[in-house]
Write a protein that holds these residues in place. Structure first.
Motif, PDB file in Angstrom:
ATOM      1  N   SER A  55      -5.335 -12.034   1.747  1.00 58.05           N
ATOM      2  CA  SER A  55      -4.500 -13.011   1.050  1.00 58.05           C
ATOM      3  C   SER A  55      -5.081 -14.402   1.232  1.00 58.05           C
ATOM      4  CB  SER A  55      -3.065 -12.974   1.581  1.00 58.05           C
ATOM      5  OG  SER A  55      -2.445 -11.760   1.224  1.00 58.05           O
ATOM      6  N   SER A  72      -0.087  -4.293   2.318  1.00 60.76           N
ATOM      7  CA  SER A  72      -1.486  -4.044   1.958  1.00 60.76           C
ATOM      8  C   SER A  72      -2.447  -5.058   2.570  1.00 60.76           C
ATOM      9  CB  SER A  72      -1.642  -4.049   0.435  1.00 60.76           C
ATOM     10  OG  SER A  72      -1.333  -5.317  -0.093  1.00 60.76           O
ATOM     11  N   ASP A  73      -1.929  -6.230   3.028  1.00 63.49           N
ATOM     12  CA  ASP A  73      -2.828  -7.214   3.614  1.00 63.49           C
ATOM     13  C   ASP A  73      -2.907  -7.104   5.132  1.00 63.49           C
ATOM     14  OD1 ASP A  73      -0.225  -7.999   3.747  1.00 63.49           O
ATOM     15  OD2 ASP A  73      -0.521 -10.021   2.949  1.00 63.49           O
ATOM     16  N   THR A 126      -6.318  -5.759   1.655  1.00 59.73           N
ATOM     17  CA  THR A 126      -6.220  -6.942   0.798  1.00 59.73           C
ATOM     18  C   THR A 126      -6.278  -8.198   1.655  1.00 59.73           C
ATOM     19  OG1 THR A 126      -4.856  -5.748  -0.799  1.00 59.73           O
ATOM     20  CG2 THR A 126      -4.792  -8.150  -0.892  1.00 59.73           C
ATOM     21  N   GLU A 132      -5.433  -7.769  -7.648  1.00 62.77           N
ATOM     22  CA  GLU A 132      -6.504  -7.966  -6.669  1.00 62.77           C
ATOM     23  C   GLU A 132      -7.798  -8.419  -7.349  1.00 62.77           C
ATOM     24  OE1 GLU A 132      -4.674  -5.264  -6.885  1.00 62.77           O
ATOM     25  OE2 GLU A 132      -3.554  -5.134  -4.996  1.00 62.77           O
ATOM     26  N   ARG A 184       0.865  -1.176   0.000  1.00 60.71           N
ATOM     27  CA  ARG A 184       0.000   0.000   0.000  1.00 60.71           C
ATOM     28  C   ARG A 184       0.907   1.233   0.000  1.00 60.71           C
ATOM     29  NH1 ARG A 184      -2.265  -0.671   4.719  1.00 60.71           N
ATOM     30  NH2 ARG A 184      -3.940  -2.042   3.983  1.00 60.71           N
ATOM     31  N   ARG A 204      -5.088 -12.439  -4.065  1.00 58.65           N
ATOM     32  CA  ARG A 204      -5.423 -11.299  -3.199  1.00 58.65           C
ATOM     33  C   ARG A 204      -6.826 -10.812  -3.530  1.00 58.65           C
ATOM     34  NH1 ARG A 204      -0.769  -8.335  -1.956  1.00 58.65           N
ATOM     35  NH2 ARG A 204      -1.496  -6.444  -2.990  1.00 58.65           N
ATOM     36  N   GLU A 221     -11.923  -8.782  -7.236  1.00 56.02           N
ATOM     37  CA  GLU A 221     -13.030  -8.004  -6.693  1.00 56.02           C
ATOM     38  C   GLU A 221     -14.326  -8.784  -6.806  1.00 56.02           C
ATOM     39  OE1 GLU A 221     -13.007  -4.320  -8.796  1.00 56.02           O
ATOM     40  OE2 GLU A 221     -11.154  -3.601  -7.863  1.00 56.02           O
ATOM     41  N   GLN A 265      -9.676  -7.929  -2.909  1.00 54.81           N
ATOM     42  CA  GLN A 265      -9.871  -6.560  -2.429  1.00 54.81           C
ATOM     43  C   GLN A 265     -11.056  -6.539  -1.472  1.00 54.81           C
ATOM     44  OE1 GLN A 265      -7.734  -3.927  -3.376  1.00 54.81           O
ATOM     45  NE2 GLN A 265      -8.701  -3.131  -1.535  1.00 54.81           N
TER      46      GLN A 265
END
Length: 892
Positions: free
Chosen positions: A395, A120-121, A393, A340, A98, A381, A342, A383
């Motif tokens: 994982s 980011s996770d 995120t 990512e 991130r 990953r 979605e 989102q």
């Protein structure tokens, strides 16, 4: 012409040509890459385009091949190009993080990029701000003078922000050279080590150095804090975040790693050798690790997953050509997908993955087996939104693993990373059919070989597959049968649930066998058996078969008293219940054991102690050794030296001639089974002595190309003959012997093809003796005309039964299969379906054929003989073949 010649070189099969194949493949690939200058100009044009969003460009899947090209623009004449290249490079390298802030500026004639990032996770509220800096210096020649100033500037950029969490450093420093004037890694390392205290004070976790290479990819060097800022050779020429993204720290815990060449820019291949305190038989177990990242979309679709897996198998195939990789090595594939996903939940993803992996196992089973793939991991990953309302995120680890026993069993986990290291610390099992997550567990580093992996390696060493893995292959083969059936009939339907179920026969304390379950690999004897329930297109509600198999990992699969008894009881169960009996043969014949406890105590009474060549009078035990043995271990008489041995009985039952009594018992049982029920044998690896007799007494035999059927080994025969006559087991019982003489009904390339042939044959057989035929609905209408017509001249009778092209034959389209085609060629024997009903077929060959009589290596005057046989005539071999087929059809 050159390209065609190189293409032919890449098709060479022997491992001896491995390096030549790799070199040819590399030249072909390089020839298809556009010129370096052309690629740089295209990238430069993209960077200077006013409509280009640098943040989006950094996340684009099309940039994969261009991320290293960006470094060649760090010294571009245009200030805008330099800054854009640096920004896109940093964003791309930290694609999985991130990015909180990023700025590019000029300081003292150096291009500097300061950035703040998080994992980011990890939720933003709990994540740690990390500082990074990339400095582009004109040359590394002056690094010794420049580094103190760089660290001072980095300190100012960090300011009062945290430098460590506990004792863990959290910041990153990148130094890129604008020229390749200095490439002395020793000198660079000395300069960095000299600033160790300051680097540590700033919380620098890793120093990465980038050196450009004219018209080629740059060199990368990594100096981690955990190594005292000395270079880590394993990370050489690896982009700065690859070590984390590829989870190499997990590998290094239990394996000594050596990197071997890979083709893909985002893929790396490592040869891992297990570290173990225990001595191992032979060389330590090898594992080939393929590690890769992907920026491409569609990885969780069937098409995307298939493309990735095929590319991974291509990399493994090239790795297998490397001379350092042995033929028993295991293979494991890992992919980290950075894009990512979605609008999908972990549960939906888990259900999708289980469906996809089942399909891919079915499609790619031959290659997965050939390359010995024991584990496939894909980290994706999703989102999502954290508890603080900020984007985060998730994982998800998708795993198909054989490590615990079941072949490529699918599992899905939700990871929870450590906020400091970013390494997955615990995970939850995702239930595809549930709403929640399972219990929390710890993720261990890749373990060394467990008992199952060790046994799997032993089986591979003899050219076979571990006995328990055949269950997975059968399930894959059964799914393929269903897929073909649905395609042929055009039905809109799903494959039935629980299409393949197994219960194992286990011996109880009283010596009886009963159905149950146990941990894979815990069997103590070298014989296994299962009651297999399969839902087939002929029997969608299920049918049972008894599957018996040698376990070649227990005393080489030899037959002892316990193995004989177990085989007898499992076969008897099949007879008593009128069930088809399938035997997978991979063994070393009857067991001839050693009394190891006596070996060090035996003495020799020579005729002349000074001249042992005159022979010996007897073997003897000293008095104290004889009296220490349990009564009945040996039979001996008193002599002056101690006790002269006449017989060695041993302390364990089942190591001597008593095994031959058991061999006779199971031979009789197999003959009875053939008379009463359907029997079918598959030979893989090897089948020796009583193992060879059993497959012959069971009559119907499928033989793998690397599965000789022999009564004794070639070296024993050479000793008997007193000279080197035979050079391999195949000369005695390989396919070139057993197929032309009618012992082997069918020859297959590998174990997956062997299992598919087993299932194909079973599809013609009723579920039990006396039952109605195994009818299978066909897409070929029964009312249609037989379009193929015989010709006045000699013709191929197979065309009459199977058809030719679009001209339909006698049997349902695609249903006819020939057996015993290598023997008695003036008669054609096979099985097919008519209106879905199975039929046996015997047809006369109208053309002239050839009988091949192999040469006998023991006879110097022997030559291979090829004898012509006229069509429409029964010869002794074709007459026997006809009788054999009629006899086989009785229980089908």
């Amino acid at each position: 012409e050159l390209e065609n010649a190189l293409e032919r070189l890449t098709l060479l099969k022997e491992k001896t040509y491995g390096e030549l194949k790799l070199a040819a493949d590399s030249i072909i690939r390089q020839s298809k890459v556009p010129p370096f200058a052309e690629r740089v100009d295209e990238l430069k044009s993209t960077l200077t385009d006013s409509s280009t969003d640098l943040s989006k460009l950094a996340r684009s899947p099309t940039l994969s091949a261009g991320v290293d090209l960006l470094t060649s623009l760090f010294n571009d004449s245009s200030d805008a190009v330099r800054k854009a290249a640096v920004e896109v490079y940093v964003r791309r390298v930290y694609r999985a993080h991130r990015m909180q802030s990023l700025s590019v500026s000029e300081k003292d004639g150096k291009l500097v990029c300061d950035f703040t990032f998080q994992f980011s996770d990890v939720e933003a509220a709990h994540s740690i701000d990390r500082q990074g800096q990339l400095v582009v210096v004109p040359s590394l020649k002056t690094l010794n003078d420049d580094l103190p100033k760089i660290l001072t500037d980095f300190s100012e950029a960090i300011g009062d922000k945290p430098k460590k969490v506990g004792d863990d450093p959290i910041n990153m420093l990148h130094i890129a050279a604008a020229s390749d004037e200095e490439n002395d890694i020793g000198k660079i390392e000395s300069t960095i080590v000299s600033q160790e205290s300051k680097l540590s004070m700033l919380g620098v976790r890793t120093v990465s150095v980038l050196v450009p290479h004219q018209k080629a990819d740059p060199y990368y060097y990594t100096f981690p804090q955990c190594e005292g800022y000395k270079e880590d050779p394993l990370r050489r020429n690896m982009r700065p975040t690859f070590h984390h993204l590829l989870e190499l720290s997990r590998l290094r815990t239990n394996f000594d790693l050596e990197r071997i060449p890979a083709v893909g820019k985002n893929a790396q291949v490592y040869l891992g050798v297990e570290r173990s305190a225990k001595p191992s038989r032979g060389a330590p177990q090898q594992v080939v690790f393929l590690r890769a990242i992907s920026h491409s979309p569609g990885i969780v679709t069937l098409g995307g997953a298939r493309k990735f897996l095929q590319q991974g198998l291509d990399e493994l195939e090239r790795a297998q050509a490397n001379s350092k990789v042995n033929n028993q090595s295991s293979s494991r594939i890992y992919l980290h997908s950075l894009r990512e996903l979605e609008d999908i939940t972990p549960q939906e993803l888990a259900a999708q993955f289980q469906k996809i992996i089942g399909q891919l196992k079915s499609e790619l089973a031959p290659r997965l087996l050939k390359l010995r793939v024991d584990e496939i991991e894909v980290k994706v990953r999703i989102q999502s939104t954290g508890s603080d309302g900020e984007p985060v995120t998730q994982s998800i680890r998708l795993v198909a693993s054989s490590v615990e026993g079941e072949w490529l069993k699918a599992s899905v986990f939700l990871e929870k990373p450590d906020a400091v290291t970013g390494v997955a610390e615990q995970y939850c099992i995702v239930d595809p059919e549930g709403d929640g997550l399972g219990e929390m567990c710890f993720i261990d580093p890749y373990s060394t070989s467990n008992i199952v992996q060790t046994k799997r390696a032993i089986a591979r060493r003899v050219g076979s597959t571990y006995a328990y893995d055949f269950l997975g292959l059968m399930e894959v083969g059964l799914i393929s049968e269903w897929q073909q059936y649905i395609k042929d009939t055009g039905k809109q339907m799903d494959i039935p649930a629980s299409v393949f179920e197994v219960k194992e026969f286990i011996e109880d304390a009283d010596g009886n066998i009963a159905l149950g379950t146990r941990m894979i690999g815990t069997n103590k004897i070298g014989m296994l058996a299962w009651l297999v329930t399969m839902k087939t297109p002929e029997y969608p509600d299920g049918r049972d078969i008894v599957l018996i198999s040698n376990d070649v990992t227990v005393q080489s699969g030899s037959f002892g008293v316990e193995e004989d008894e177990f085989y007898f009881k499992a076969s008897k169960y099949a007879r008593e219940n009128n069930l088809p009996r399938v035997y997978i043969a991979c063994n070393a014949g009857a067991r001839i054991g050693l009394v190891d406890e006596l070996k060090g105590k035996i003495n020799i009474k020579f005729v002349d102690e000074q001249n042992p060549s005159k022979g010996f009078e007897y073997l003897y035990l000293k008095d104290e050794d004889y009296k220490a043995l349990p009564e009945g271990t040996v039979i001996a008489e008193k002599v002056s030296e101690g006790w002269a041995l006449s017989d060695v009985i041993g302390t364990n039952h089942g190591i001597g001639v008593e095994n031959l009594q058991g061999s006779g018992k199971i031979a009789g049982e197999t003959s009875a089974a053939y008379d009463e029920i359907f029997t079918l044998s598959y030979v893989t690896g090897r089948s020796v002595g009583i193992g060879a007799y059993l497959v012959r007494l069971g009559q119907r035999v499928i033989q793998m190309k690397q599965g000789p059927i022999i009564l004794t080994g070639f070296s024993a025969l050479n000793k008997l003959l007193g000279r080197e006559v035979y050079t391999s087991q195949d000369q005695l019982g390989g396919p070139q012997i057993m197929y032309p003489n009618g012992v082997a009904h069918e020859i297959v390339e590998d174990d997956q093809q062997g299992v598919s042939s087993l299932l194909k044959w079973l599809s013609f057989v009723p579920k039990n003796v006396g039952a109605l035929p195994a009818v299978r609905e066909s897409g070929d209408p029964v009312e249609r005309k037989v379009q193929w017509r015989p010709t006045p001249t000699p013709y191929d009778p197979r065309l009459m039964m199977a058809g030719e092209g679009n001209t339909a034959g006698f049997f349902d389209k695609g249903s006819f299969k020939e057996y015993l085609s290598g023997w008695g060629k003036s008669v054609v024997v096979g099985r097919g379906r008519l209106g879905g009903i199975p039929f046996g077929a015997i047809a006369v060959e109208t053309r002239q054929v050839e009988q091949v009589i192999p040469a006998d290596p023991a006879d110097p005057n022997s030559r291979e003989a090829i004898l012509p046989q006229a069509g429409q005539v029964l010869y002794p071999d074709s007459s026997y073949k006809t009788a054999q087929a009629i006899n086989d059809f009785k229980k089908e």
